[in-house]
Design a protein around this motif. Structure first.
Motif, PDB file in Angstrom:
ATOM      1  N   VAL A 193       0.852  -1.186   0.000  1.00  0.00           N
ATOM      2  CA  VAL A 193       0.000   0.000   0.000  1.00  0.00           C
ATOM      3  C   VAL A 193       0.892   1.241   0.000  1.00  0.00           C
ATOM      4  O   VAL A 193       1.833   1.334   0.782  1.00  0.00           O
ATOM      5  N   GLY A 194       0.629   2.147  -0.930  1.00  0.00           N
ATOM      6  CA  GLY A 194       1.393   3.386  -1.010  1.00  0.00           C
ATOM      7  C   GLY A 194       0.783   4.448  -0.107  1.00  0.00           C
ATOM      8  O   GLY A 194      -0.434   4.618  -0.085  1.00  0.00           O
ATOM      9  N   VAL A 195       1.634   5.148   0.646  1.00  0.00           N
ATOM     10  CA  VAL A 195       1.135   6.177   1.566  1.00  0.00           C
ATOM     11  C   VAL A 195       1.882   7.482   1.357  1.00  0.00           C
ATOM     12  O   VAL A 195       3.065   7.493   1.009  1.00  0.00           O
ATOM     13  N   ASP A 196       1.162   8.595   1.574  1.00  0.00           N
ATOM     14  CA  ASP A 196       1.764   9.924   1.436  1.00  0.00           C
ATOM     15  C   ASP A 196       1.344  10.863   2.564  1.00  0.00           C
ATOM     16  O   ASP A 196       1.561  12.068   2.494  1.00  0.00           O
ATOM     17  N   GLY A 197       0.724  10.303   3.607  1.00  0.00           N
ATOM     18  CA  GLY A 197       0.275  11.119   4.720  1.00  0.00           C
ATOM     19  C   GLY A 197      -1.144  11.616   4.599  1.00  0.00           C
ATOM     20  O   GLY A 197      -1.665  12.230   5.525  1.00  0.00           O
ATOM     21  N   SER A 198      -1.803  11.367   3.490  1.00  0.00           N
ATOM     22  CA  SER A 198      -3.161  11.867   3.270  1.00  0.00           C
ATOM     23  C   SER A 198      -4.198  10.960   3.914  1.00  0.00           C
ATOM     24  O   SER A 198      -3.929   9.785   4.216  1.00  0.00           O
ATOM     25  N   ARG A 199      -5.400  11.489   4.094  1.00  0.00           N
ATOM     26  CA  ARG A 199      -6.512  10.705   4.618  1.00  0.00           C
ATOM     27  C   ARG A 199      -6.861   9.580   3.647  1.00  0.00           C
ATOM     28  O   ARG A 199      -7.182   8.463   4.070  1.00  0.00           O
ATOM     29  N   ARG A 207       2.849  -4.386   3.316  1.00  0.00           N
ATOM     30  CA  ARG A 207       4.066  -3.611   3.080  1.00  0.00           C
ATOM     31  C   ARG A 207       3.668  -2.155   2.798  1.00  0.00           C
ATOM     32  O   ARG A 207       3.058  -1.858   1.760  1.00  0.00           O
ATOM     33  N   ILE A 208       3.988  -1.264   3.726  1.00  0.00           N
ATOM     34  CA  ILE A 208       3.603   0.141   3.639  1.00  0.00           C
ATOM     35  C   ILE A 208       4.766   0.919   3.036  1.00  0.00           C
ATOM     36  O   ILE A 208       5.859   0.950   3.591  1.00  0.00           O
ATOM     37  N   VAL A 209       4.535   1.532   1.877  1.00  0.00           N
ATOM     38  CA  VAL A 209       5.618   2.138   1.090  1.00  0.00           C
ATOM     39  C   VAL A 209       5.374   3.639   0.932  1.00  0.00           C
ATOM     40  O   VAL A 209       4.276   4.065   0.558  1.00  0.00           O
ATOM     41  N   HIS A 210       6.422   4.408   1.193  1.00  0.00           N
ATOM     42  CA  HIS A 210       6.367   5.857   0.974  1.00  0.00           C
ATOM     43  C   HIS A 210       7.463   6.248  -0.010  1.00  0.00           C
ATOM     44  O   HIS A 210       8.646   5.959   0.214  1.00  0.00           O
ATOM     45  N   ALA A 211       7.080   6.884  -1.129  1.00  0.00           N
ATOM     46  CA  ALA A 211       8.048   7.349  -2.131  1.00  0.00           C
ATOM     47  C   ALA A 211       8.589   8.708  -1.716  1.00  0.00           C
ATOM     48  O   ALA A 211       7.823   9.622  -1.378  1.00  0.00           O
ATOM     49  N   LEU A 212       9.907   8.865  -1.766  1.00  0.00           N
ATOM     50  CA  LEU A 212      10.558  10.092  -1.298  1.00  0.00           C
ATOM     51  C   LEU A 212      10.636  11.169  -2.366  1.00  0.00           C
ATOM     52  O   LEU A 212      11.057  12.289  -2.081  1.00  0.00           O
TER      53      LEU A 212
END
Length: 258
Positions: A16-22, A43-48
């Motif tokens: 799951v991709g996350v960016d801090g949004s609701r 697997r929680i993934v954040h793109a930089l």
């Protein structure tokens, strides 16, 4: 047993991709059930972004994003196993890369600005078209709540991989305790295979509208299960649309690859 087969390892994580949004947190919550059902990690993934190194102060912000996402996952089901990952690159590229070893990729989609006609942004469209595994696009309403309540809807057709779509839709109905709405006539065999799932039978979009007008059925669609043939349209799909799944633009979407 996985809900479907794909070219990726069947025991791969649910990503799951996350960016801090609701909307991303809504995607995390939805994805938890998929990971637990498969008995694989979430697997929680954040793109930089494009920078190879974090900017000053970025480490704290990223840690906060990942911590919130992991907390949301465990609130949904404390038995889920989680991994948290950061990766340099654009979100679409990072998640396409992740899809090569995932059993499912899940992303959130927030409401588009009123002056934009495209239903989904470029990251979601790129992922839906290029991912090597199924993709779940979890929509959020403008008030931040997930657009996942309502029936799970699938179109039956003569396409070679259509059975894969129906199998996924029926499995999702069982997993989430939801009604499965099949838009076609060839449904008897699926009803027999899943006797515990409430199924509504309609023949086409016009029949669906008539059916909803004349019954007490919940008109909402929580999830539309679609195939690869629909992915090219995701980047330009607008409201209203002529897809047989009435209300398709407003709901969450699960793209299945046979």
């Amino acid at each position: 047993m996985p809900a479907w087969t794909s070219v990726t390892p069947s025991r791969g994580p649910v990503v799951v991709g996350v960016d801090g949004s609701r909307s991303a947190l809504n995607a995390v919550t939805w994805a938890v059930a998929e990971a637990v059902d498969r008995d694989v990690p979430l697997r929680i993934v954040h793109a930089l972004g494009a920078e190879p190194e974090p900017r000053p102060g970025q480490n704290y912000a990223v840690s906060h994003v990942l911590a919130r996402a992991e907390d949301a996952a465990h609130q949904a089901d404390d038995s889920v196993s989680t991994e948290v990952v950061t990766s340099p690159g654009r979100p679409g590229d990072v998640l396409v890369c992740e899809s090569r070893r995932a059993s499912l990729i899940c992303v959130g989609s927030h409401p588009r600005p009123c002056d934009e006609s495209a239903l989904f942004g470029p990251t979601v469209a790129r992922l839906a078209q290029r991912a090597a595994c199924p993709v779940a696009i979890i929509r959020s309403r403008r008030d931040g709540t997930p657009q996942t309540d309502g029936a799970i809807t699938v179109v039956l057709s003569d396409e070679p991989a259509n059975d894969d779509l129906v199998r996924v839709a029926m499995h999702e109905g069982r997993l989430r305790g939801a009604t499965v709405r099949q838009i076609d006539q060839r449904t008897d065999s699926w009803v027999r295979r899943y006797p515990d799932v409430h199924v509504e039978i309609v023949t086409d979009a016009a029949g669906l509208r008539s059916h909803l007008d004349n019954t007490e059925s919940d008109p909402r669609i929580g999830l539309a299960v679609v195939g690869p043939a629909d992915t090219e349209a995701l980047g330009s799909l607008t409201i209203p649309n002529s897809h047989p799944i009435h209300g398709f633009p407003d709901c969450s979407v699960l793209v299945v690859r046979g």
